[in-house]
Design a protein around this motif. Sequence first.
Motif: not given
Length: 464
Positions: A372, A374, A377-380, A402, A404, A435-436, A439
Amino acid sequence: MSAELPSPSATSVSLLPAERERASTALLTDRYELTMLQAALADGTAHRHCVFEVFTRRLPLGRRYGVVAGTGRLLEAIADFRFTEAELRYLSRHGVVDRPTLRFLADYRFSGNVVGYAEGECFFPGSPVLVVEGTFAEAVLLETLALSVLNYDSAVASAASRMTSAAVDRPCLEMGGRRAHEQAAVAAARAAVVAGFAGTSNLEAGRRYGVPTIGTAAHSYTLLHDDEPSAFAAQVAAQGAGTTLLVDTYDVARGVEHAVAAAGTGLGAVRLDSGDLPTLAHEVRAQLDALGATGTRIVVSSDLDEHAIAGLAVAPVDSYGVGTSVVTGSGAPTCGMVYKLVAREGRDGSLEPVAKASASKTSSGGRKAAARRLGDDGRAVEEVVVSGPDHSVATWAPQTADLRALHVPLVVEGAVDTRWTGAPGVNLAVERHEASRAELPRGARRLSAGDPALDTVHVRLDDA
């Protein structure tokens, strides 16, 4: 009611311990798995090295993501996939397979490898959520088992995730066991907790998986007594003032009055199971506060789904009891996952991609890895599916910060990684889903119809 689950135990990679007498799962399959095996044993192809992949071609209409669930249950079932004398006798008596195949099955042990998305992970169309590798004979037998577990559990978890998302920080409680097959009820309770439910009414789920259990009394208990005050007084005497009293058997306002009279202002909660819930919740909150029971919580039930929960967002509700909708996937009772052969050993010993080309049911050949991507901003921002030369994909790992990686080892040379099983496995899955989902891009949790939250991008290693 606490949503805390047992902490995961230390890592151990082995077959499941014999904690209790476990039934064989070998006949939880379709007949054609065994007849294919017989034919492959006869023509010499059964021992060809193969790679199977589990994926879904599409999400249910309007869904923006799915949730992988059932992985721990599947691993437990693989550990129990043994043809004992009872199973072999049945197959022989009914002429399902011939004697050479029976001899093979008597010694069957899955000795291959399984990798997949961690339980609780979000998935999208084309996501390779499970990869099973071994001989054709070993791996084909797991097809029906894998699909029956993953399709149902993931459907429940996907619906449950929408419900817990709509509930925000208010607990959701699973109480749908009476609307499902008795064993499906246990699986549904487990899957709902993976997706954020705080507890279940199902005691077997509590026993097997350490899931918190909830429940006090039904309308029949109130009807058993001569009047509501005596019913409530008896329940409080047995369960304490912190119990939950069901106040809508007769008249709700009088029920609340009787509940506070029986338990005092320290009454734990009242439950509403019928009527215009948003209006009733406001009225009951005002009545409880006027009676001095300002700390008494309001639990609502009655055919709730994610849309009803969202509609109660501004009502003074403290928790939601969900039944039929969650155990049936809230209108999407299966994820449409399929188990397809994507690579097989060729004449030269190397793995060759293979793919189904049927109209509307195509598959993509070759082993795949997944990651995935990212944003800052840590979002997918996208799902990345990697393909290419088999040896390269098998050892692939993200080379940039970037990305995961999504695949984790689940079975190594036949040994189940027990971290993912039992109560510890549920705990890991709860953490992974939290957590998934966190994001995912903004808007992924909307209940309105829309496209999947992430696009899937296919990358070939030899093109990189």
